[in-house]
Enzyme design. Structure first.
Site, PDB file in Angstrom:
ATOM      1  N   GLU A   1       0.836  -1.217   0.000  1.00 12.10           N
ATOM      2  CA  GLU A   1       0.000   0.000   0.000  1.00 12.10           C
ATOM      3  C   GLU A   1       0.866   1.260   0.000  1.00 12.10           C
ATOM      4  O   GLU A   1       0.715   2.150   0.851  1.00 12.10           O
ATOM      5  CB  GLU A   1      -0.965  -0.016   1.190  1.00 12.10           C
ATOM      6  CG  GLU A   1      -2.017  -1.113   1.059  1.00 12.10           C
ATOM      7  CD  GLU A   1      -3.144  -1.031   2.071  1.00 12.10           C
ATOM      8  OE1 GLU A   1      -2.974  -0.387   3.123  1.00 12.10           O
ATOM      9  OE2 GLU A   1      -4.215  -1.589   1.793  1.00 12.10           O
TER      10      GLU A   1
ATOM     11  N   GLU B   1      -5.483  -8.426  -1.218  1.00 14.52           N
ATOM     12  CA  GLU B   1      -6.181  -8.261   0.065  1.00 14.52           C
ATOM     13  C   GLU B   1      -7.637  -7.964  -0.249  1.00 14.52           C
ATOM     14  O   GLU B   1      -7.932  -7.119  -1.096  1.00 14.52           O
ATOM     15  CB  GLU B   1      -5.629  -7.079   0.875  1.00 14.52           C
ATOM     16  CG  GLU B   1      -4.288  -7.320   1.495  1.00 14.52           C
ATOM     17  CD  GLU B   1      -3.864  -6.181   2.422  1.00 14.52           C
ATOM     18  OE1 GLU B   1      -4.750  -5.511   2.998  1.00 14.52           O
ATOM     19  OE2 GLU B   1      -2.654  -5.965   2.546  1.00 14.52           O
TER      20      GLU B   1
HETATM   21  C1  BG6 Z   1      -4.454  -2.952   4.619  1.00 10.47           C
HETATM   22  C2  BG6 Z   1      -3.158  -3.466   5.122  1.00 10.47           C
HETATM   23  O1  BG6 Z   1      -4.417  -1.598   4.853  1.00 10.47           O
HETATM   24  O2  BG6 Z   1      -5.649  -3.349   5.215  1.00 10.47           O
HETATM   25  C3  BG6 Z   1      -3.242  -4.563   6.155  1.00 10.47           C
HETATM   26  O3  BG6 Z   1      -2.281  -3.819   4.091  1.00 10.47           O
HETATM   27  C4  BG6 Z   1      -4.448  -4.331   7.032  1.00 10.47           C
HETATM   28  O4  BG6 Z   1      -2.040  -4.582   6.853  1.00 10.47           O
HETATM   29  C5  BG6 Z   1      -5.686  -4.392   6.160  1.00 10.47           C
HETATM   30  O5  BG6 Z   1      -4.536  -5.174   8.114  1.00 10.47           O
HETATM   31  C6  BG6 Z   1      -6.996  -4.311   6.911  1.00 10.47           C
HETATM   32  O6  BG6 Z   1      -6.995  -3.198   7.743  1.00 10.47           O
HETATM   33  P1  BG6 Z   1      -7.342  -3.313   9.280  1.00 10.47           P
HETATM   34  O7  BG6 Z   1      -7.174  -1.944   9.806  1.00 10.47           O
HETATM   35  O8  BG6 Z   1      -8.736  -3.796   9.352  1.00 10.47           O
HETATM   36  O9  BG6 Z   1      -6.377  -4.283   9.843  1.00 10.47           O
END
Ligand code: BG6
Length: 492
Positions: free
Chosen positions: A197, A386
């Protein structure tokens, strides 16, 4: 069948959120080790010590007082210190991934496990051994690792003593680290990602509170240095092993104009340029976009860019484009609009969407929109690395006495996103992989919570640090296994 043969189904994690063992076997500290837990409404805090010994804590995004040094203090709980103890459970966890049929497992290497301060001449052998063992375990089951070189964890020494990513010299330290792991794991890894990111540095700035020109100057310089480091890593990877493929990783923030007011439409376009294209263009095309100067001028930014940097950028475009996708938001110039939360973003609320318990607006169609738009722009293979629903889970007794979670809400969320990926592929997008976020529950990056769970596997660990670390399969475990086995045909 829409999904191509060999489609890389799997899951994703990050070292700092799952490994734990933060000070074990020679690992050095990173900023994530000095972060406390927060909640949906309260920020994570960074703890520090002043030269005179005074101790304190500030919200993560506020910046430390002048002269303060990050410190682990008594009386605070640091969820990343133990994570879900993947460091000692990786064999068990990988066996569970294999049971689901994973083709790919996205993970990251913690830089400070390899170079504790970042400046050492020799890498930390115990750190190298740990990841080698993880890769060998994956190999046992035919699971391809997809390895992120940097996932929010620069060694603290570099951040505090050397000026972090705003300092051009940090590039050379990253080069050394990248060269070490690219050489060390030749034959065990095929696909790499440089910076997780990467666009957060700029897209998040100014969202929580107005940012100064000086902060923008720092953020754009920070990014430039990362772009050069990323280009070096791509070039080195191809030299070390011509079969290596290296991708970028962008936070996939889909924005829509809130109204047809031309000012909103233009603001939305500019938001895409700043938040997404700025990084994607440099990493995919090897040069800054035409609008970059406008973005810099808005904040009187004067970047330090050498001729060699420009040459390096041109020689190091990535092989494929990857991104995270959770939700969408709206952009407006109308100041009375209601806002929504999100993954490193705050935007105007979309009246057509519902949201998760953490306020992230759920928008599967936005994923298709993003895939089609980005593929058309870069014509490089894409991976969604993701995606998932952070939700409260209840651990209950299942039909056969086993402990489980009935997480139909998670299945529904994922199913709708898989459907949209399928449509995008039918429309010609070269999508080659999908790794859901937090395939096993882990510490939330945004809030530091454990109870914001994404996994197919429940981990018995609580926000107060208690728990047995036992792993339990949720209903979604069997669902995803079926999806993978049918290559995306059976998503019921
Ligand atoms: C992304 C990141 O921003 O979203 C992860 O690459 C992160 O590291 C994921 O965990 C989900 O966000 P959160 O705040 O729900 O953990």
């Amino acid at each position: 069948m829409a999904f191509p043969e060999g489609f890389l189904w799997g899951g994703a994690t990050a070292a700092n959120q799952c490994e734990g063992a933060w000070d074990v076997d020679g690992r050095g500290p990173a900023e994530t080790d000095m972060l406390t837990g927060g909640t949906v409404d309260t920020p994570r805090m960074l703890t520090y010590r002043m030269p005179d010994g005074t101790e304190g804590a500030v919200p993560q995004w506020d910046g430390l007082p002048k002269g303060a040094k990050l410190a682990v203090l008594d009386g605070y709980l640091y969820p990343n210190h133990d994570g879900i103890d993947f460091y000692h459970h990786y064999k068990e966890d990988i066996a569970l991934f294999a049971e689901m049929g994973f083709k790919q497992y996205r993970m990251s290497i913690s830089w400070s496990r390899i170079y504790p301060k970042g400046i050492e001449d020799e890498p930390n052998q115990a750190g190298l051994d740990f990841y080698r063992n993880v890769f060998l375990e994956l190999q046992k089951y035919g699971i391809e690792p997809l390895v992120t070189m940097w996932h929010f964890d620069t060694p603290n020494y570099i951040e505090e003593e050397l000026g972090g990513w705003e300092n051009h010299d940090t590039i050379a330290l990253f080069d050394k680290y990248a060269k070490t792991i690219l050489t060390e794991y030749k034959g065990l890894v095929k696909n790499w990602l440089t910076f997780n990111e990467i666009n957060n540095t700029i897209s998040f700035l100014g969202m929580m509170a107005p940012a100064t020109d000086e902060q923008f100057q720092g953020a754009y310089q920070h990014l430039h240095n990362k772009f050069v480091a990323s280009a070096h890593a791509v070039k080195m990877a191809h030299e070390i092993d011509p079969s290596y493929k290296v991708g970028c990783m962008i936070c996939g923030i889909v924005d829509y104009p809130l109204t047809p007011d031309p000012d909103d439409v233009i603001a939305n376009r500019y938001m895409w340029e700043k938040s997404l294209f700025y990084c994607g263009d440099v990493q995919c095309k090897g040069k800054y976009g035409t609008y970059a100067k406008r973005l810099w001028d808005e904040h009187n930014v004067k970047l330090e860019i050498t001729d060699q940097d420009l040459k390096d950028l041109a020689e190091g475009p990535v092989d494929f484009y990857t991104f995270s996708y959770y939700q969408s938001a709206c952009v407006t110039t109308h100041t009375d609009a209601e806002t929504t939360k999100g993954n490193m973003t705050i935007g105007a609320k979309n009246p057509y969407l519902t949201a998760s318990d953490w306020g992230w607006q759920i928008d599967p169609k936005g994923l298709r929109y993003f895939l089609e738009l980005i593929y058309d722009r870069y014509e490089k293979p894409l991976m969604v690395v993701e995606n998932g629903l952070g939700a409260y889970d209840d651990l209950v007794e299942g039909e056969y006495g086993e402990m489980t979670v009935h997480d139909q809400y998670r299945i529904d969320y994922l199913r709708e996103h898989v459907k949209e990926m399928e449509i995008a592929i039918e429309h010609g997008v070269d999508l080659i992989g999908y790794t859901t976020w937090g395939c096993i529950d882990l510490v939330s990056a945004g809030t530091g919570e454990m109870r914001k769970r994404y996994g197919f596997i429940y981990v018995d660990k609580n926000d107060d640090g208690t728990g047995s670390y036992a792993r339990y399969k949720k209903d979604s475990f069997a669902w995803y296994k079926k999806v993978i086995a049918s290559n995306g045909e059976d998503i019921a």
